[in-house]
Motif scaffolding. Structure first.
Motif, short mmCIF file in Angstrom:
data_model
loop_
_atom_site.label_atom_id
_atom_site.label_comp_id
_atom_site.label_asym_id
_atom_site.label_seq_id
_atom_site.Cartn_x
_atom_site.Cartn_y
_atom_site.Cartn_z
N HIS A 93 0.85 -1.34 -0.06
CA HIS A 93 0.13 0.17 0.11
C HIS A 93 0.78 1.12 0.04
O HIS A 93 0.65 2.28 0.55
CB HIS A 93 -0.87 0.08 1.33
CG HIS A 93 -1.84 -1.10 1.24
ND1 HIS A 93 -2.58 -1.75 0.55
CD2 HIS A 93 -1.57 -2.35 2.15
CE1 HIS A 93 -3.40 -2.68 0.75
NE2 HIS A 93 -2.77 -3.18 1.93
N THR A 94 2.07 1.22 -0.79
CA THR A 94 2.66 2.61 -1.04
C THR A 94 2.58 2.97 -2.42
O THR A 94 2.10 2.43 -3.44
CB THR A 94 4.21 2.25 -0.74
OG1 THR A 94 4.72 1.06 -1.67
CG2 THR A 94 4.51 1.70 0.46
N GLU A 95 2.95 3.98 -2.66
CA GLU A 95 2.59 4.80 -3.85
C GLU A 95 3.81 4.63 -4.82
O GLU A 95 3.44 4.47 -6.12
CB GLU A 95 2.72 6.34 -3.57
CG GLU A 95 2.10 7.12 -4.82
CD GLU A 95 2.27 8.66 -4.56
OE1 GLU A 95 2.21 9.50 -5.67
OE2 GLU A 95 2.43 9.12 -3.61
N THR A 96 5.10 4.18 -4.42
CA THR A 96 6.20 4.06 -5.19
C THR A 96 7.05 2.94 -4.72
O THR A 96 6.94 2.55 -3.15
CB THR A 96 7.20 5.31 -5.44
OG1 THR A 96 7.89 5.55 -3.89
CG2 THR A 96 6.12 6.53 -5.97
N LEU A 97 8.11 2.50 -5.43
CA LEU A 97 8.88 1.42 -5.03
C LEU A 97 9.81 1.99 -3.98
O LEU A 97 10.13 1.30 -3.06
CB LEU A 97 9.48 0.89 -6.24
CG LEU A 97 10.74 -0.51 -5.90
CD1 LEU A 97 9.83 -1.63 -5.25
CD2 LEU A 97 11.31 -0.84 -7.24
N ALA A 98 10.37 3.05 -4.22
CA ALA A 98 11.15 3.72 -3.23
C ALA A 98 10.64 3.73 -2.03
O ALA A 98 11.35 3.65 -0.90
CB ALA A 98 11.62 5.30 -4.06
N GLN A 99 9.45 3.94 -1.77
CA GLN A 99 8.83 4.17 -0.20
C GLN A 99 9.00 2.74 0.31
O GLN A 99 8.88 2.71 1.63
CB GLN A 99 7.44 4.50 -0.53
CG GLN A 99 7.30 5.96 -0.89
CD GLN A 99 5.71 6.47 -1.25
OE1 GLN A 99 5.04 5.51 -1.45
NE2 GLN A 99 5.63 7.71 -1.36
N ILE A 100 9.29 1.52 -0.62
CA ILE A 100 9.23 0.30 0.32
C ILE A 100 10.55 0.38 0.89
O ILE A 100 10.54 -0.13 2.09
CB ILE A 100 9.24 -0.62 -0.86
CG1 ILE A 100 8.02 -0.90 -1.67
CG2 ILE A 100 9.71 -2.12 -0.20
CD1 ILE A 100 6.76 -1.55 -0.79
N PHE A 101 11.60 0.98 0.27
CA PHE A 101 12.92 0.99 0.97
C PHE A 101 12.91 2.16 2.12
O PHE A 101 13.39 1.57 3.14
CB PHE A 101 13.86 1.36 -0.10
CG PHE A 101 14.27 0.42 -1.07
CD1 PHE A 101 15.16 -0.69 -0.93
CD2 PHE A 101 13.32 0.31 -2.23
CE1 PHE A 101 15.37 -1.59 -1.89
CE2 PHE A 101 13.68 -0.84 -3.06
CZ PHE A 101 14.63 -1.70 -3.01
N THR A 102 12.37 3.20 1.94
CA THR A 102 12.64 4.37 2.98
C THR A 102 11.66 4.06 4.17
O THR A 102 11.91 4.57 5.22
CB THR A 102 12.36 5.88 2.27
OG1 THR A 102 10.97 5.83 1.75
CG2 THR A 102 13.27 5.76 1.14
N ASP A 103 10.42 3.47 3.79
CA ASP A 103 9.30 3.41 4.94
C ASP A 103 9.36 2.14 5.57
O ASP A 103 8.68 1.86 6.65
CB ASP A 103 7.99 4.03 4.26
CG ASP A 103 8.16 5.43 3.90
OD1 ASP A 103 9.28 6.07 3.98
OD2 ASP A 103 7.09 5.93 3.06
N ILE A 104 9.76 1.19 5.09
CA ILE A 104 9.50 -0.19 5.57
C ILE A 104 10.55 -0.94 5.52
O ILE A 104 10.81 -1.60 6.75
CB ILE A 104 8.50 -1.05 4.36
CG1 ILE A 104 6.95 -0.55 4.21
CG2 ILE A 104 8.41 -2.45 5.01
CD1 ILE A 104 6.10 -0.82 3.02
N ARG A 105 11.77 -1.06 4.67
CA ARG A 105 12.65 -2.15 4.83
C ARG A 105 13.93 -1.47 5.50
O ARG A 105 14.52 -2.13 6.40
CB ARG A 105 13.17 -2.51 3.18
CG ARG A 105 12.13 -3.26 2.58
CD ARG A 105 12.60 -3.88 1.16
NE ARG A 105 13.67 -4.70 1.51
CZ ARG A 105 14.45 -5.20 0.53
NH1 ARG A 105 14.01 -4.85 -0.69
NH2 ARG A 105 15.43 -6.19 0.55
#
Length: 246
Positions: free
Chosen positions: A210-222
């Motif tokens: 439920h993120t807007e971009t792939l980059a947010q997976i790295f910065t907000d989750i991983r």
């Protein structure tokens, strides 16, 4: 060359042990890696015992390959051995500092990559565990590492029981710089990451998180800022504890 081009991270292994002679031969060959001043500032702890693997597992966030792989290798930056030799030869070492840790860490990582390449060429599979520098204090205690020794890489190794798809890589035009570093324009960034963002598995990853971009997976989750800062503080304390930052 083919084994390098076709390498994959292997997390599932067959219930087949690695002969001691084969493992030692691969390690000895890996020790031909370049080394600072020919000092060989590294040590490798070989873990085969299931009980020891179980102790190490929490330090690696209980990733299943730690306990399922036949062998777990912990590569350590090691100035302990060289410093002791110096003192036994009436020479006073001055390696209790950050620069010396960086030199020893570089030595250890060069050996680590050498080993992975050799192992994969022998038909074995490996997985590099980045969690080693997240929880070095736990590994130090479990493996009884003395001062001036810090774990910097852990490799699980065994005969593959899977053949996963090869992960994507950025195009070389996005990584190679001729003569001087050429900083990226917004348009170049779009071009460099376009393929990665277009992959169905990455698009699905964005959707299910439920993120807007792939980059947010790295910065907000991983790899979150708060986690990075907390583990950085822990690493600094470990460097001081092991006398690499007095």
């Amino acid at each position: 060359m083919d084994s390098i081009k076709n390498r994959r991270t292997i997390r599932k292994y067959k219930a087949q042990d690695i002969p001691v002679d084969l493992l030692n031969d691969m390690l000895e060959t890996s020790f031909r890696a370049a080394t600072m001043g020919n000092m060989q500032l590294y040590s490798v702890v070989v873990t085969r015992d299931p009980g020891m693997k179980a102790q190490l597992a929490p330090a690696h966030f209980n990733q299943p390959m730690v306990t399922s792989a036949p062998v777990v290798l912990t590569f350590c930056a090691d100035f302990n051995r060289f410093s002791k030799w110096c003192r036994q030869r009436k020479a006073e070492p001055g390696y209790d500092n950050l620069l010396s840790f960086m030199n020893a860490m570089t030595d250890a990582l060069l050996v680590t990559q050498n080993f992975c390449t050799i192992a994969e060429d022998k038909g074995l599979g490996t997985c590099f565990l980045g969690t080693t520098i997240y929880n070095p204090h736990q590994i130090i205690e479990i493996l009884n590492l003395p001062e001036l020794v810090i774990p910097v890489a852990t490799i699980t190794v065994g005969y593959p029981d899977e053949s996963p798809a090869q992960p994507d890589r950025l195009p070389i035009k996005g990584i190679i710089h001729q003569e001087k570093y050429h900083d990226y324009t917004p348009e170049e960034i779009e071009d460099i990451f376009a393929y990665k963002e277009s992959l169905p598995e990455n698009r699905h990853f964005v959707e299910i998180n439920h993120t807007e971009t792939l980059a947010q997976i790295f910065t907000d989750i991983r790899y979150r800022k708060a986690d990075n800062e907390a583990m950085s503080d822990l690493l600094k304390k470990t460097l001081k504890q092991q006398l690499f930052d007095k």
